[in-house]
Design a protein around this motif. Sequence first.
Motif, PDB file in Angstrom:
ATOM      1  N   HIS A   1      -4.541  -2.758  -1.098  1.00 15.15           N
ATOM      2  CA  HIS A   1      -3.369  -3.649  -1.007  1.00 15.15           C
ATOM      3  C   HIS A   1      -3.297  -4.268   0.390  1.00 15.15           C
ATOM      4  O   HIS A   1      -3.050  -5.466   0.528  1.00 15.15           O
ATOM      5  CB  HIS A   1      -2.089  -2.859  -1.311  1.00 15.15           C
ATOM      6  N   ALA A   2      -3.535  -3.482   1.431  1.00 25.28           N
ATOM      7  CA  ALA A   2      -3.501  -3.994   2.793  1.00 25.28           C
ATOM      8  C   ALA A   2      -4.599  -5.015   3.031  1.00 25.28           C
ATOM      9  O   ALA A   2      -4.395  -6.016   3.707  1.00 25.28           O
ATOM     10  CB  ALA A   2      -3.629  -2.839   3.786  1.00 25.28           C
TER      11      ALA A   2
ATOM     12  N   GLN B   1      -4.008   7.610  -3.794  1.00 23.50           N
ATOM     13  CA  GLN B   1      -3.049   6.649  -3.245  1.00 23.50           C
ATOM     14  C   GLN B   1      -3.594   5.945  -1.998  1.00 23.50           C
ATOM     15  O   GLN B   1      -3.301   4.777  -1.766  1.00 23.50           O
ATOM     16  CB  GLN B   1      -1.721   7.343  -2.925  1.00 23.50           C
ATOM     17  N   ILE B   2      -4.397   6.626  -1.202  1.00 21.34           N
ATOM     18  CA  ILE B   2      -4.930   6.017   0.023  1.00 21.34           C
ATOM     19  C   ILE B   2      -5.803   4.812  -0.310  1.00 21.34           C
ATOM     20  O   ILE B   2      -5.722   3.774   0.350  1.00 21.34           O
ATOM     21  CB  ILE B   2      -5.693   7.040   0.907  1.00 21.34           C
ATOM     22  N   THR B   3      -6.604   4.917  -1.350  1.00 21.29           N
ATOM     23  CA  THR B   3      -7.471   3.783  -1.702  1.00 21.29           C
ATOM     24  C   THR B   3      -6.644   2.608  -2.225  1.00 21.29           C
ATOM     25  O   THR B   3      -6.958   1.457  -1.948  1.00 21.29           O
ATOM     26  CB  THR B   3      -8.533   4.193  -2.740  1.00 21.29           C
TER      27      THR B   3
ATOM     28  N   GLY C   1       2.328  -1.942  -5.120  1.00 19.98           N
ATOM     29  CA  GLY C   1       3.202  -1.842  -6.304  1.00 19.98           C
ATOM     30  C   GLY C   1       4.671  -1.865  -5.931  1.00 19.98           C
ATOM     31  O   GLY C   1       5.096  -2.571  -5.028  1.00 19.98           O
ATOM     32  N   ASN C   2       5.459  -1.074  -6.624  1.00 21.12           N
ATOM     33  CA  ASN C   2       6.904  -1.015  -6.396  1.00 21.12           C
ATOM     34  C   ASN C   2       7.323   0.230  -5.622  1.00 21.12           C
ATOM     35  O   ASN C   2       8.419   0.739  -5.810  1.00 21.12           O
ATOM     36  CB  ASN C   2       7.649  -1.051  -7.738  1.00 21.12           C
TER      37      ASN C   2
END
Length: 174
Positions: free
Chosen positions: A169-170, A162-164, A111-112
């Motif tokens: 994203h990675a 947030q970790i997921t 995201g941002n």
Amino acid sequence: MGNGLGRWGDDSKALAKRKEVLNKFFNKIAKPKPKPSPLPRLIVRKAPFKAGDCLSILLDDGRYTAALVLRADNSNPEYGKNLVASLDYLETAPPSLAFFELRRWLIKTHGNWNNEQDISWYQTVRFKEASKRIRIIGCIDVWPSDPNDSRFYSGWISLGTQITLCRAHAAKFS
């Protein structure tokens, strides 16, 4: 009495009803209240963790993530809060105490977020339902170099999500 009743002047029934309502109201407020209402009871909700607590969080998919409690703030007795930093850990087993000493802060890359650390204040609101998946692994010292504030507030139910998002994203870009 009589000020502001001009708009009811054209309809004598409405004027009479308005005067009756006003008289009833004035009679009610003219009598002193026999006993003041009691103040609402103060409900003390202290921060659930102390600084240095190492948290293991069970996610919905059965994997574990980790977070370190950096501060406990009970300056507002009704709404204690913890400053919690997520760590970059996502495994099928809970983290070991040694992992927390490494201080591998989770950096939000999706995201941002602009590569910000995942650090938020968590208040006691709705902690009970989230507490079923949070375990204290142990306690370590908080270092002076550790982060000590955040501009973000989060709900306990979202701790560990947030970790997921970062890993998804990675994976998209690898």
